[in-house]
Design an enzyme around this catalytic site. Structure first.
Site, PDB file in Angstrom:
ATOM      1  N   HIS A  74      -4.624   1.966  -0.445  1.00 57.44           N
ATOM      2  CA  HIS A  74      -4.688   0.709  -1.204  1.00 57.44           C
ATOM      3  C   HIS A  74      -6.059   0.063  -1.052  1.00 57.44           C
ATOM      4  O   HIS A  74      -6.659  -0.402  -2.032  1.00 57.44           O
ATOM      5  CB  HIS A  74      -3.586  -0.231  -0.711  1.00 57.44           C
ATOM      6  CG  HIS A  74      -3.705  -1.631  -1.198  1.00 57.44           C
ATOM      7  ND1 HIS A  74      -3.073  -2.092  -2.333  1.00 57.44           N
ATOM      8  CD2 HIS A  74      -4.403  -2.693  -0.711  1.00 57.44           C
ATOM      9  CE1 HIS A  74      -3.372  -3.372  -2.514  1.00 57.44           C
ATOM     10  NE2 HIS A  74      -4.176  -3.751  -1.545  1.00 57.44           N
ATOM     11  N   GLU A  75      -6.564   0.026   0.177  1.00 56.99           N
ATOM     12  CA  GLU A  75      -7.856  -0.623   0.415  1.00 56.99           C
ATOM     13  C   GLU A  75      -9.003   0.156  -0.219  1.00 56.99           C
ATOM     14  O   GLU A  75      -9.929  -0.437  -0.782  1.00 56.99           O
ATOM     15  CB  GLU A  75      -8.088  -0.789   1.924  1.00 56.99           C
ATOM     16  CG  GLU A  75      -7.044  -1.636   2.639  1.00 56.99           C
ATOM     17  CD  GLU A  75      -6.893  -3.035   2.069  1.00 56.99           C
ATOM     18  OE1 GLU A  75      -7.869  -3.552   1.476  1.00 56.99           O
ATOM     19  OE2 GLU A  75      -5.799  -3.617   2.209  1.00 56.99           O
ATOM     20  N   HIS A 135      -9.362  -0.624  -3.842  1.00 58.24           N
ATOM     21  CA  HIS A 135     -10.092  -1.857  -4.149  1.00 58.24           C
ATOM     22  C   HIS A 135     -11.582  -1.562  -4.361  1.00 58.24           C
ATOM     23  O   HIS A 135     -12.228  -2.180  -5.216  1.00 58.24           O
ATOM     24  CB  HIS A 135      -9.943  -2.873  -3.003  1.00 58.24           C
ATOM     25  CG  HIS A 135      -8.680  -3.677  -3.064  1.00 58.24           C
ATOM     26  ND1 HIS A 135      -8.289  -4.381  -4.178  1.00 58.24           N
ATOM     27  CD2 HIS A 135      -7.726  -3.912  -2.123  1.00 58.24           C
ATOM     28  CE1 HIS A 135      -7.159  -5.015  -3.932  1.00 58.24           C
ATOM     29  NE2 HIS A 135      -6.782  -4.741  -2.700  1.00 58.24           N
ATOM     30  N   GLU A 192      -4.307  -6.580  -6.930  1.00 56.57           N
ATOM     31  CA  GLU A 192      -3.460  -6.018  -5.872  1.00 56.57           C
ATOM     32  C   GLU A 192      -2.479  -4.992  -6.437  1.00 56.57           C
ATOM     33  O   GLU A 192      -2.276  -3.919  -5.852  1.00 56.57           O
ATOM     34  CB  GLU A 192      -2.710  -7.137  -5.151  1.00 56.57           C
ATOM     35  CG  GLU A 192      -3.594  -8.090  -4.364  1.00 56.57           C
ATOM     36  CD  GLU A 192      -4.381  -7.390  -3.268  1.00 56.57           C
ATOM     37  OE1 GLU A 192      -3.837  -6.461  -2.635  1.00 56.57           O
ATOM     38  OE2 GLU A 192      -5.548  -7.762  -3.042  1.00 56.57           O
TER      39      GLU A 192
END
Length: 305
Positions: A126-127, A130, A192
């Site tokens: 997920h990070e 980003h 997100e």
């Protein structure tokens, strides 16, 4: 006066159009004023500050775990010229982050929640998403555009409305709150959601079961509820846990196909297209297949009935 205001509006529109950048990960266009190099430089500086101001973990097991998972995920990130660096911070808060340029930080406090390698892969994936989606650049650009718009509106009202100065603080405060709740926070929540989806694909391609992403966020939900909860979604940069879990569950079948392909359970998507163009398949006859191909054949033929 009207001509000047019209010129200002046209100038802003020109900037908005010129600042559309294509995100290589998705092929979609996004409003970004910064360059990847500028974003990376800001990421390097911020990460150096964090390493100076935070305690770095010396736990060999935690460091080995985090770096092992990150090293499996990184090859699947579409990020050229990154200077990857992974640091475990000795911090009890359940958090992880990634900064432009390839800088990844993981708090030791999140490891009891992720529990497994796959759980940690969901968080780090997920990070990383980003970064590849250039969310930092998008956020900075939105803030710049909003500030420019508010400044232009402030000047316009000051030059066209009598007694504007008497109510200026209240009007500016109202505009600030409106843009925060109506623009900034919704954009942040969308980022997100997007990072959740792309992060699931990264972990799946790295051979981690994306179903674990759902379980991680269920554990995060439980952790939050046991520690005072979260603010209402409308006032938060992040989606409500329940909404986040629902989206992960909805996207899971797509990620599972990537996982099965990476694990050798099915062939890649390109083979999928060749299979469907096969006259034998279209005629209803089953061609000679390996056991893994048979699984995929049965799955797709059932879905088409």
């Amino acid at each position: 006066m009207k001509s000047r205001l019209l010129f200002g509006v046209l100038s802003i529109l020109t900037v908005l159009i010129a600042a559309c950048a294509t995100i290589s990960e998705t092929g979609e266009k996004r409003f970004i004023l910064t360059s990847p190099q500028q974003e990376a430089e800001m990421g390097f500086a911020a990460f150096n500050d964090l390493k100076t101001g935070m305690k770095i973990s010396q736990d060999p097991e935690a460091n080995a775990l985090v770096k092992r998972v990150a090293n499996r995920l990184i090859p699947h990130a579409n990020l050229s010229n990154a200077q990857w660096e992974v640091v475990v911070f000795d911090d009890p808060t359940p958090n992880a982050f990634a900064l432009p340029g390839g800088k990844i930080g993981v708090h030791t406090g999140i490891l009891p929640i992720t529990k497994t390698e796959a759980g940690l892969a969901a968080v780090i994936g997920h990070e990383i998403a980003h970064i590849t989606l250039r969310h930092s650049g998008q956020r900075i650009s939105r803030q710049m555009a909003i500030q420019a718009g508010m400044t232009a509106l402030d000047i316009g009202l000051a030059t066209t409305q009598e007694n504007y100065s008497n109510y200026r603080p209240q009007i500016l405060a109202g505009m600030g709150l409106g843009t925060q709740v109506g623009l900034t926070l919704p954009f942040s929540r969308d980022n997100e959601y997007e990072a959740d989806r792309i992060g699931m694909l990264y972990m799946a391609r790295a051979g981690y079961d994306p179903a674990e992403a759902v379980e991680v966020w269920e554990r995060m939900r439980d952790f939050s509820s046991q520690n005072g909860g979260k603010p209402p979604e409308i006032l938060s940069t992040h989606p409500a846990d329940a909404n986040r879990i629902r989206q992960l569950q909805a996207y899971l079948p797509t990620a599972q196909l990537e996982y099965q392909s990476a694990s050798g359970l099915i062939r890649p998507i390109e083979w999928d297209e060749r299979l469907f163009s096969n006259p034998t398949f279209l005629a209803g006859f089953e061609p000679d297949l390996t056991p893994s191909e048979k699984f995929f054949f049965d799955h797709r033929s059932c879905a088409c009935r």
